[in-house]
Design a protein around this motif. Structure first.
Motif, mmCIF file in Angstrom:
data_model
loop_
_atom_site.group_PDB
_atom_site.id
_atom_site.type_symbol
_atom_site.label_atom_id
_atom_site.label_comp_id
_atom_site.label_asym_id
_atom_site.label_seq_id
_atom_site.Cartn_x
_atom_site.Cartn_y
_atom_site.Cartn_z
ATOM 1 N N ALA A 1 0.822 -1.210 0.000
ATOM 2 C CA ALA A 1 0.000 0.000 0.000
ATOM 3 C C ALA A 1 0.855 1.258 0.000
ATOM 4 O O ALA A 1 0.460 2.289 -0.546
ATOM 5 N N THR A 2 2.051 1.185 0.606
ATOM 6 C CA THR A 2 2.926 2.352 0.694
ATOM 7 C C THR A 2 3.749 2.560 -0.576
ATOM 8 O O THR A 2 3.909 3.681 -1.057
ATOM 9 N N VAL A 3 4.259 1.471 -1.136
ATOM 10 C CA VAL A 3 5.239 1.596 -2.217
ATOM 11 C C VAL A 3 4.764 0.988 -3.528
ATOM 12 O O VAL A 3 5.416 1.139 -4.560
ATOM 13 N N GLY A 4 3.619 0.341 -3.544
ATOM 14 C CA GLY A 4 3.182 -0.438 -4.692
ATOM 15 C C GLY A 4 3.092 0.339 -5.990
ATOM 16 O O GLY A 4 3.413 -0.187 -7.058
ATOM 17 N N GLU A 5 2.648 1.598 -5.961
ATOM 18 C CA GLU A 5 2.476 2.347 -7.210
ATOM 19 C C GLU A 5 3.798 2.691 -7.879
ATOM 20 O O GLU A 5 3.819 3.147 -9.024
ATOM 21 N N PHE A 6 4.926 2.474 -7.179
ATOM 22 C CA PHE A 6 6.241 2.734 -7.770
ATOM 23 C C PHE A 6 6.940 1.452 -8.224
ATOM 24 O O PHE A 6 8.097 1.485 -8.632
ATOM 25 N N LEU A 7 6.211 0.338 -8.150
ATOM 26 C CA LEU A 7 6.762 -0.943 -8.574
ATOM 27 C C LEU A 7 6.122 -1.379 -9.890
ATOM 28 O O LEU A 7 5.319 -0.653 -10.480
ATOM 29 N N ASP A 8 6.480 -2.573 -10.336
ATOM 30 C CA ASP A 8 5.928 -3.150 -11.555
ATOM 31 C C ASP A 8 4.407 -3.211 -11.440
ATOM 32 O O ASP A 8 3.871 -3.758 -10.468
ATOM 33 N N PRO A 9 3.676 -2.659 -12.423
ATOM 34 C CA PRO A 9 2.215 -2.727 -12.373
ATOM 35 C C PRO A 9 1.681 -4.149 -12.282
ATOM 36 O O PRO A 9 0.558 -4.364 -11.800
ATOM 37 N N ALA A 10 2.462 -5.135 -12.721
ATOM 38 C CA ALA A 10 2.029 -6.530 -12.627
ATOM 39 C C ALA A 10 2.087 -7.052 -11.201
ATOM 40 O O ALA A 10 1.638 -8.161 -10.926
ATOM 41 N N GLY A 11 2.673 -6.257 -10.289
ATOM 42 C CA GLY A 11 2.728 -6.656 -8.886
ATOM 43 C C GLY A 11 4.041 -7.251 -8.447
ATOM 44 O O GLY A 11 4.196 -7.626 -7.283
ATOM 45 N N THR A 12 5.021 -7.345 -9.338
ATOM 46 C CA THR A 12 6.316 -7.916 -8.986
ATOM 47 C C THR A 12 7.097 -6.967 -8.083
ATOM 48 O O THR A 12 7.210 -5.776 -8.370
ATOM 49 N N ARG A 13 7.595 -7.486 -6.984
ATOM 50 C CA ARG A 13 8.464 -6.692 -6.112
ATOM 51 C C ARG A 13 9.797 -6.435 -6.805
ATOM 52 O O ARG A 13 10.332 -7.312 -7.499
ATOM 53 N N SER A 14 10.368 -5.258 -6.613
ATOM 54 C CA SER A 14 11.638 -4.933 -7.268
ATOM 55 C C SER A 14 12.332 -3.830 -6.486
ATOM 56 O O SER A 14 11.765 -3.224 -5.571
ATOM 57 N N MET A 15 13.566 -3.563 -6.865
ATOM 58 C CA MET A 15 14.358 -2.516 -6.232
ATOM 59 C C MET A 15 13.838 -1.129 -6.635
ATOM 60 O O MET A 15 13.427 -0.915 -7.777
ATOM 61 N N THR A 16 13.899 -0.201 -5.686
ATOM 62 C CA THR A 16 13.566 1.199 -5.967
ATOM 63 C C THR A 16 14.788 2.096 -5.918
ATOM 64 O O THR A 16 14.751 3.217 -6.422
ATOM 65 N N GLY A 17 15.866 1.626 -5.280
ATOM 66 C CA GLY A 17 17.044 2.462 -5.060
ATOM 67 C C GLY A 17 17.034 3.157 -3.714
ATOM 68 O O GLY A 17 18.031 3.766 -3.325
ATOM 69 N N PHE A 18 15.915 3.059 -2.973
ATOM 70 C CA PHE A 18 15.827 3.668 -1.646
ATOM 71 C C PHE A 18 16.206 2.612 -0.618
ATOM 72 O O PHE A 18 15.436 1.723 -0.293
ATOM 73 N N LYS A 19 17.429 2.744 -0.094
ATOM 74 C CA LYS A 19 17.992 1.771 0.834
ATOM 75 C C LYS A 19 18.499 2.539 2.046
ATOM 76 O O LYS A 19 19.265 3.492 1.891
ATOM 77 N N TYR A 20 18.117 2.137 3.214
ATOM 78 C CA TYR A 20 18.374 2.910 4.432
ATOM 79 C C TYR A 20 19.331 2.229 5.406
ATOM 80 O O TYR A 20 19.525 2.731 6.513
ATOM 81 N N HIS A 21 19.919 1.123 5.017
ATOM 82 C CA HIS A 21 20.743 0.378 5.965
ATOM 83 C C HIS A 21 22.173 0.242 5.446
ATOM 84 O O HIS A 21 22.421 0.268 4.250
ATOM 85 N N ARG A 22 23.085 0.099 6.383
ATOM 86 C CA ARG A 22 24.468 -0.187 6.025
ATOM 87 C C ARG A 22 24.717 -1.688 6.153
ATOM 88 O O ARG A 22 23.903 -2.420 6.741
ATOM 89 N N ILE A 23 25.828 -2.124 5.615
ATOM 90 C CA ILE A 23 26.115 -3.564 5.595
ATOM 91 C C ILE A 23 26.169 -4.134 7.007
ATOM 92 O O ILE A 23 25.707 -5.250 7.262
ATOM 93 N N THR A 24 26.747 -3.385 7.911
ATOM 94 C CA THR A 24 26.780 -3.716 9.345
ATOM 95 C C THR A 24 27.673 -4.911 9.641
ATOM 96 O O THR A 24 28.574 -4.848 10.466
ATOM 97 N N GLY A 25 27.450 -6.017 8.990
ATOM 98 C CA GLY A 25 28.211 -7.237 9.223
ATOM 99 C C GLY A 25 27.440 -8.424 8.701
ATOM 100 O O GLY A 25 26.421 -8.288 8.021
ATOM 101 N N ASP A 26 27.931 -9.608 9.018
ATOM 102 C CA ASP A 26 27.299 -10.841 8.542
ATOM 103 C C ASP A 26 26.108 -11.166 9.446
ATOM 104 O O ASP A 26 26.127 -12.123 10.230
ATOM 105 N N THR A 27 25.084 -10.335 9.320
ATOM 106 C CA THR A 27 23.909 -10.474 10.165
ATOM 107 C C THR A 27 22.703 -9.917 9.434
ATOM 108 O O THR A 27 22.833 -9.064 8.550
#
Length: 710
Positions: free
Chosen positions: A478-504
C-alpha cells in the motif's frame, strides 16, 4: 552493467572470477555426457549439409555438436554397430594422431569430451563401427587448445609506433570507421586541461583505471512499463549520471587523471533512443515523487530521515543534469569529456558477442568487431584507439581482426599473460605486443578483488550501504506499490536505508558521513598498494559509494608519486614493447568459457552458427543490390547480432532472467530466418520489414558487406 542479476544473488562473484582450474582433467576423470536440454520448439533446427563443430570450454574439456541431413540419418539408421567419436591432435602443425575414442549417442544434440593435452590443435571424427571397422562420417573443425603456461624464454622487442605506422598503410587509413589513423594530441597540457601539480614530472608508477560500461539492447515500444528496461534506468541513475558528475568536477578542477571507459554499441544505442529516454525521464520523475514521500514518511525517524533527504537532493540534481544540462544525451557528454582530456573512450564488439564462441565463422567475428568500431566512430565522432573484448575473451589470431579495425590495444585476463607465447619479462607490469602489432594489457586480479569483492574487498565494509535492503521489499504494498511493476512484482527502488553492518540480518541505519570517511581511507590504501579494469556499474550500483572512491583515488594519486594514464598515453611514452601473443582466455569463472558454454547454454550454439553461415550466403547472393532486399539484408544482420550477445548465455547460466533470455534468442533467430526466407523467395513484406526496423532499430548504418566471406 551486465544486466540485472537478481536481488537474491551476491554480485561479487560475477566479476570476481577465480582463475584456478579444476583438478584431474583428462584420463583420470570420467567422461562426461550430461543430458542436454533439447532445442526449444520455437528454435529451428540447423539445416544444410551434415557437419560437426568443436568448441573449447576450457583446456581439457570440449563441446562437440553435429548437424544431420537425410543422408547422414539414413547411414546411421542402417548401421549395424554403435556410433563412435575419435579425438585427434596435432602438435605444431604436424600429422593428426588419435588421442581418445569413445562411443556416443547420435540422438543427443551434443557431447562433452575430455582431453589431457594442451598447446595443440584437436579435431573430432564421428563415425560408426560397421562389422568392427570404423567408418568415418563427419570431421569437425580444427580447434586450438591453449597453453597453460608461458612458451619460450626468448625475447623480441619492437617499437609499437613502427608497427602501427605500417598497419596504417600508405594512405594512412587505420580504421574502416574513419579516413585517418588516430593522432595523439599536440596541444599543450594547459589546453588539454592537464594540471602539472596533479601529475609528478617523474612518476614512480603508472595507473590505468579502466571501466567497462555495457548493457544488452532491451527496448520494448509495445509496453509503457517493461521490467527489463529498468536495467538501463537503474544504471543511468546509479552509475552513468554519478560518473558524468564526477568527471565534470575533475575537468573543472583541472585534475590530470584520465579514466578509460568502454561504451558498448548497444548501450550507446539505448542512451540515444528517444523512446527509452522519454521512459527514463518519466521514471526519474516517479523516483523524485517517491523521494518526497519518503522524506515525509521518515521525518520522525532520526536514523533514516537524513538518508531520505540525501536521496531527494541527489535525485533532484540528477533530474536537472539529465533534462537541462545534458538534454537527455549522455553519450554526447562522455564524448565532450574525452575531447577535454579527462576520459578516453574505447570501443567494443557490436552486441558484446563472445568472440571465441563465434570463431566457427570468421565472418561473424569480423562483423562484431568492425561494426563495433564503426558505431563508436559514428556515436563518439572519432576513431577508437582501444577495444574492450566482450568478457575479456581472446583467442589466438583475434589480434589480426583488431589490427584490421585500426585498434591499438585491448585487455586480457591475468592467465592470458602467464600463458603467453613468450614469457613476459615484466610480468603484469607492462603490455605485450601481439604479432599483428596490437598491444595487450593485462588485468590485475589482486586489486580487482580489492574493489569487486563484497567479502574481501572495500565494498564489503560495514559502513557502506547495503545493496539488498530496499523499500521495494521492506515496505508494504500500500505504501510503495504504485512505484513498482504494475504486474505486482516486487523490485528494487534504489531507496535503501541500511548499512552492511556485518554478517547479520540485523542491519543498522546507513550513515553517509561515516561511509565517506571510509571512502577516503580506502582510496589511500588503494593508491599505496597499485592497470585495473572493472565493470562501470560496480561504481554506484553494486557499490553505492564507488564514484566517491574513484574521485578520491584520482585526486590523491599525485601525492603518492603515481600518475593516472590512459593505455594510449602509456604506449606513446613507452612504445618499445615485448612481442608475445596472449593465450586464449576470458575473465569468466575458471578463466575460459565455461560460464557461456555449459549444459544450460550449449543448445544456443548450433542455431547461432547455422544463422551465421546463412548470413554469409545471403550476403554473397544479395549484397550487390539495393532497395528492399538490401534493407531486409541489413535487418537480418541486426537480428543475428542481437541473438549473438553474450548476455543471454550469461543469464541462462546464472538463472536470473532465464525466460527473457531464452525468448530473446528465439525471437531474434526466428526474425532472422523469416527475413532470410523472404529474401530467398524474392517476397519481402515491406510492412513486416518496417515493423522489425522500428522495433530493433540500432545500427542504422550497418553494412551487410561486413559478412562477406573471409
Amino acid at each position: 552493467m551486465r544486466h540485472q542479476r537478481g536481488a537474491e544473488q551476491d554480485p561479487a562473484p560475477l566479476r570476481e572470477p577465480g582463475h584456478g582450474r579444476d583438478d584431474g582433467f583428462g584420463e583420470d576423470r570420467p567422461r562426461v555426457n550430461e543430458t542436454q536440454p533439447r532445442l526449444p520448439p520455437q528454435l529451428p533446427a540447423p539445416g544444410g549439409p551434415a557437419r560437426a563443430a568443436l568448441l573449447l570450454v576450457r583446456p581439457g574439456r570440449l563441446f562437440l555438436y553435429w548437424v544431420k541431413d537425410d543422408a547422414f540419418e539414413k547411414t546411421v539408421t542402417s548401421a549395424t554397430g554403435p556410433a563412435e567419436v575419435r579425438l585427434e591432435m596435432s602438435a605444431e602443425g604436424g600429422t593428426f594422431v588419435e588421442l581418445d575414442r569413445q562411443e556416443l549417442d547420435l540422438r543427443a544434440p551434443g557431447w562433452y569430451l575430455n582431453s589431457n593435452r594442451t598447446d595443440c590443435r584437436v579435431r573430432a571424427r564421428l563415425g560408426i563401427l560397421d562389422h568392427g571397422q570404423f567408418r568415418p562420417l563427419l570431421v569437425s573443425n580444427e580447434l586450438r587448445v591453449p597453453r597453460e603456461s608461458a612458451g619460450g624464454e626468448g625475447e623480441a622487442w619492437s617499437d609499437f609506433r613502427e608497427l602501427r605506422s605500417r598497419r596504417a598503410g600508405p594512405s594512412g587509413a587505420a580504421s574502416p570507421s574513419g579516413p585517418r589513423p588516430w593522432i595523439a594530441s599536440t596541444e599543450p597540457a594547459e589546453t588539454r586541461r592537464r594540471t602539472a601539480a596533479a601529475v609528478p614530472s617523474k612518476a614512480l608508477g603508472y595507473l590505468a583505471l579502466v571501466l567497462h560500461a555495457h548493457l544488452p539492447f532491451v527496448r520494448h515500444p509495445e509496453r509503457q512499463y517493461f521490467l527489463e528496461e529498468h536495467w538501463l534506468f537503474e544504471a543511468i541513475t546509479e552509475t552513468y549520471l554519478p560518473l558524468l558528475d564526477l568527471l565534470e568536477q575533475l575537468s573543472q578542477d583541472r585534475i590530470g587523471a584520465p579514466l578509460t571507459l568502454s561504451l558498448t554499441p548497444t548501450l550507446m544505442a539505448m542512451l540515444r533512443d528517444p523512446l527509452l529516454m522519454e521512459k527514463y525521464a518519466r521514471h526519474l520523475d516517479r523516483m523524485c515523487e517517491l523521494a518526497e514521500r519518503e522524506v515525509a514518511r521518515t521525518r520522525e525517524e532520526p536514523g533514516f530521515a537524513p538518508t531520505a533527504g540525501f536521496y531527494q537532493d541527489r535525485l533532484r540534481r540528477f533530474r536537472k543534469l539529465f533534462q537541462d544540462t545534458y538534454r537527455r544525451d549522455l553519450v554526447a557528454q562522455f564524448a565532450r569529456l574525452e575531447a577535454e582530456g579527462v576520459l578516453e573512450i574505447i570501443a567494443c564488439a557490436a552486441t558484446h558477442g563472445l568472440l571465441p564462441a563465434l570463431a566457427d565463422s570468421p565472418e561473424a567475428v569480423r562483423a562484431q568487431v568492425l561494426l563495433g568500431v564503426q558505431e563508436h566512430e559514428r556515436q563518439i565522432g572519432r576513431s577508437p584507439r582501444g577495444f574492450w573484448l566482450p568478457e575479456c575473451a581472446y583467442f589466438e589470431g583475434l589480434d589480426r581482426v583488431l589490427a584490421e579495425a585500426g585498434i591499438d590495444y585491448f585487455f586480457v585476463d591475468v592467465h592470458a599473460f602467464r600463458a603467453a607465447s613468450h614469457r613476459p619479462k615484466l610480468d603484469l607490469h607492462a603490455p605485450i605486443l601481439c604479432p599483428a602489432g596490437v598491444a595487450a594489457f593485462p588485468r590485475d586480479q589482486e586489486t580487482t578483488v580489492q574493489v569487486w569483492s563484497s567479502k574481501e574487498g572495500y565494498p564489503g565494509d560495514p559502513e557502506y550501504r547495503d545493496f539488498y535492503r530496499d523499500i521495494g521489499f521492506d515496505l508494504d504494498r500500500a505504501t510503495v506499490g504504485e512505484f513498482l511493476d504494475p504486474a505486482g512484482t516486487r523490485s528494487m527502488t534504489g531507496f535503501k536505508y541500511h548499512r552492511i553492518t556485518g554478517d547479520t540480518d540485523q542491519k543498522e541505519p546507513y550513515r553517509r558521513a561515516a561511509a565517506l570517511q571510509r571512502v577516503a581511507d580506502h582510496a589511500r590504501d588503494f593508491a599505496e598498494n597499485r592497470r585495473r579494469q572493472y565493470d562501470a556499474e560496480l561504481f554506484g550500483h553494486w557499490w553505492f559509494e564507488g564514484p566517491e572512491w574513484l574521485n578520491a583515488v584520482l585526486r590523491g594519486l599525485g601525492e603518492r608519486g603515481l600518475r593516472a594514464v590512459s593505455p594510449s598515453e602509456y604506449l606513446q611514452e613507452f612504445p618499445v614493447t615485448q612481442v608475445s601473443e596472449p593465450s586464449t582466455s576470458s575473465w569468466g569463472e575458471g578463466g575460459y568459457f565455461e560460464v557461456w558454454i555449459n549444459p544450460k547454454t550449449d543448445w544456443i550454439y548450433p542455431p547461432l552458427h547455422d544463422a551465421g553461415r546463412r548470413m554469409v550466403a545471403l550476403v554473397a547472393r544479395f549484397s550487390s543490390g539495393g532497395g528492399m532486399p538490401r534493407r531486409a539484408l541489413a535487418q537480418a544482420g541486426r537480428e543475428l547480432l542481437l541473438a549473438q550477445a553474450s548476455d543471454w548465455p550469461f543469464i541462462l547460466k546464472n538463472e536470473t532472467s532465464v525466460g527473457y533470455a531464452s525468448l530473446r534468442i528465439a525471437r531474434h533467430l526466428d526474425q532472422f530466418h523469416r527475413l532470410a526466407a523472404a529474401l530467398e523467395a524474392g517476397r519481402v513484406d515491406e510492412a513486416e520489414l518496417a515493423a522489425l526496423e522500428a522495433q530493433d532499430n540500432l545500427f542504422p548504418q550497418v553494412d551487410p558487406g561486413l559478412w562477406r566471406r573471409a
